[in-house]
Design a protein around this motif. Sequence first.
Motif, short mmCIF file in Angstrom:
data_model
loop_
_atom_site.label_atom_id
_atom_site.label_comp_id
_atom_site.label_asym_id
_atom_site.label_seq_id
_atom_site.Cartn_x
_atom_site.Cartn_y
_atom_site.Cartn_z
N SER A 62 4.50 -4.00 7.39
CA SER A 62 5.50 -3.49 8.37
C SER A 62 4.90 -1.77 8.84
O SER A 62 3.85 -1.40 7.79
N LYS A 88 5.92 0.94 8.13
CA LYS A 88 6.88 1.83 7.40
C LYS A 88 5.49 1.97 6.43
O LYS A 88 4.82 2.74 5.32
N ALA A 89 5.65 0.68 5.55
CA ALA A 89 4.35 0.45 4.56
C ALA A 89 2.90 0.66 4.70
O ALA A 89 2.03 0.74 4.10
N ARG A 141 2.21 2.83 6.72
CA ARG A 141 1.58 4.68 6.85
C ARG A 141 1.45 4.36 5.31
O ARG A 141 0.91 6.61 4.60
N TRP A 142 2.26 4.20 4.37
CA TRP A 142 2.49 4.64 2.79
C TRP A 142 0.75 4.47 2.71
O TRP A 142 0.15 5.45 1.61
#
Length: 251
Positions: free
Chosen positions: A147, A149-150, A152-153
């Motif tokens: 994903s 978001k993941a 980016r983390w």
Amino acid sequence: MPTTSNPAIRNLLTLDGAVAPAAPGASRAAPAAADRPITLDDIVVKTVAVLGVLVVSAFLTAFLGLAFLALPAVVVGLGLGIYLAVRPRPSAALTLLYATAQGIVLGAATQFFDALQPGVGTRAVIGTGCLFAGMLAAYRTRAVRVSAKATRWAVGTVCGLVVLFLADLVASWGFGVDLGLREGGGLAIAVSAVAIAAASYFLLVEFEAANRFLQSGASHRWAWYVAFGLVMTLVWLYWEILRLLSYLRWW
């Protein structure tokens, strides 16, 4: 759909026969007969070839005592990595040269750590292979999804690790201060564990990027570039596992 943060496959550029993936329902021009689209077999064969060159290079470095080549190999590998990141191109010669340089570095490092703890190199190879197989199975079954978001983390984690290692380098060389990242303490083990987790996740991102190449109608020549990105991540993963295992000998 997120792209890879590894600079090796970060963008699917319209360069030298590669095209960006079309949106659902969008039309794509058929590739020329002489420049067929990339297939899974292309990616598998090229990746195995690049890994084979890396393994042979590492073995010869350790067997023939060529560790003195490690420093120039680091420079060559870093230079090629940056060059291919800035100017993406499906080059068999550059990819194989990169694998050779990295093999020399890993061969010398493995020989060094194996002298301190016999068998650590073998365990690192097994660990890398198991993680690769596990992440591939997770990707194929969609047990873990890539994903934005993941990703980016994960990118933020890698940036934090880079800053931490640079700070340790400056503190050590400039001020003679040891931040505890290289002596096998709890902090060093925790940092290595985080790096292994990040590298494992980036394998998923590389699989996703390879899948996008397959869907895009890119030229089969770009299989060399996909192989480059996968091997780059595997080298990082192996190095972190090797470091972690070397730390555990103190415990």
